[in-house]
Scaffold this motif. Structure first.
Motif, PDB file in Angstrom:
ATOM      1  N   GLU A  19       0.827  -1.206   0.000  1.00 51.36           N
ATOM      2  CA  GLU A  19       0.000   0.000   0.000  1.00 51.36           C
ATOM      3  C   GLU A  19       0.865   1.261   0.000  1.00 51.36           C
ATOM      4  N   GLU A  20       1.963   1.229   0.735  1.00 55.38           N
ATOM      5  CA  GLU A  20       2.859   2.388   0.790  1.00 55.38           C
ATOM      6  C   GLU A  20       3.551   2.609  -0.562  1.00 55.38           C
ATOM      7  N   ILE A  21       3.894   1.525  -1.239  1.00 55.00           N
ATOM      8  CA  ILE A  21       4.501   1.635  -2.570  1.00 55.00           C
ATOM      9  C   ILE A  21       3.498   2.236  -3.547  1.00 55.00           C
ATOM     10  N   GLN A  22       2.239   1.802  -3.474  1.00 56.43           N
ATOM     11  CA  GLN A  22       1.209   2.343  -4.351  1.00 56.43           C
ATOM     12  C   GLN A  22       1.007   3.834  -4.094  1.00 56.43           C
ATOM     13  N   GLN A  23       1.003   4.260  -2.829  1.00 51.21           N
ATOM     14  CA  GLN A  23       0.865   5.675  -2.494  1.00 51.21           C
ATOM     15  C   GLN A  23       2.057   6.469  -3.015  1.00 51.21           C
ATOM     16  N   LEU A  24       3.244   5.911  -2.890  1.00 48.38           N
ATOM     17  CA  LEU A  24       4.453   6.565  -3.383  1.00 48.38           C
ATOM     18  C   LEU A  24       4.373   6.756  -4.890  1.00 48.38           C
ATOM     19  N   PHE A  25       3.928   5.737  -5.604  1.00 45.40           N
ATOM     20  CA  PHE A  25       3.785   5.831  -7.056  1.00 45.40           C
ATOM     21  C   PHE A  25       2.743   6.879  -7.431  1.00 45.40           C
ATOM     22  N   GLU A  26       1.618   6.904  -6.745  1.00 42.85           N
ATOM     23  CA  GLU A  26       0.577   7.893  -7.027  1.00 42.85           C
ATOM     24  C   GLU A  26       1.090   9.308  -6.792  1.00 42.85           C
ATOM     25  N   ARG A  27       1.850   9.493  -5.723  1.00 43.43           N
ATOM     26  CA  ARG A  27       2.391  10.808  -5.375  1.00 43.43           C
ATOM     27  C   ARG A  27       3.337  11.329  -6.462  1.00 43.43           C
ATOM     28  N   HIS A  28       4.052  10.414  -7.114  1.00 41.92           N
ATOM     29  CA  HIS A  28       5.015  10.800  -8.145  1.00 41.92           C
ATOM     30  C   HIS A  28       4.484  10.557  -9.560  1.00 41.92           C
ATOM     31  N   HIS A  29       3.175  10.327  -9.667  1.00 44.61           N
ATOM     32  CA  HIS A  29       2.477  10.151 -10.952  1.00 44.61           C
ATOM     33  C   HIS A  29       3.083   9.013 -11.780  1.00 44.61           C
ATOM     34  N   ILE A  30       3.361   7.895 -11.121  1.00 40.16           N
ATOM     35  CA  ILE A  30       3.877   6.703 -11.795  1.00 40.16           C
ATOM     36  C   ILE A  30       2.730   5.711 -11.939  1.00 40.16           C
TER      37      ILE A  30
END
Length: 51
Positions: A19-30
């Protein structure tokens, strides 16, 4: 998971929850196409241990 770097002792790489990886990706528009199971988590940690 352990990271091995030449000339330094082994050190543990902390596991980041999916979940944290998904949030990180969303934050950086990946965006990841074909995100199946824990494939992204595996590749994330593999890259993290190399650097």
């Amino acid at each position: 998971m352990r990271s091995v770097t030449l000339g330094t002792p082994d050190h543990k790489v902390p596991i980041t929850p999916k979940e944290e990886i998904q949030q990180l990706f969303e934050r950086h528009h990946i965006t990841v196409e074909n995100c199946v199971g824990y494939d992204v988590m595996f590749v994330f940690h593999m890259a993290k241990s190399d650097y």
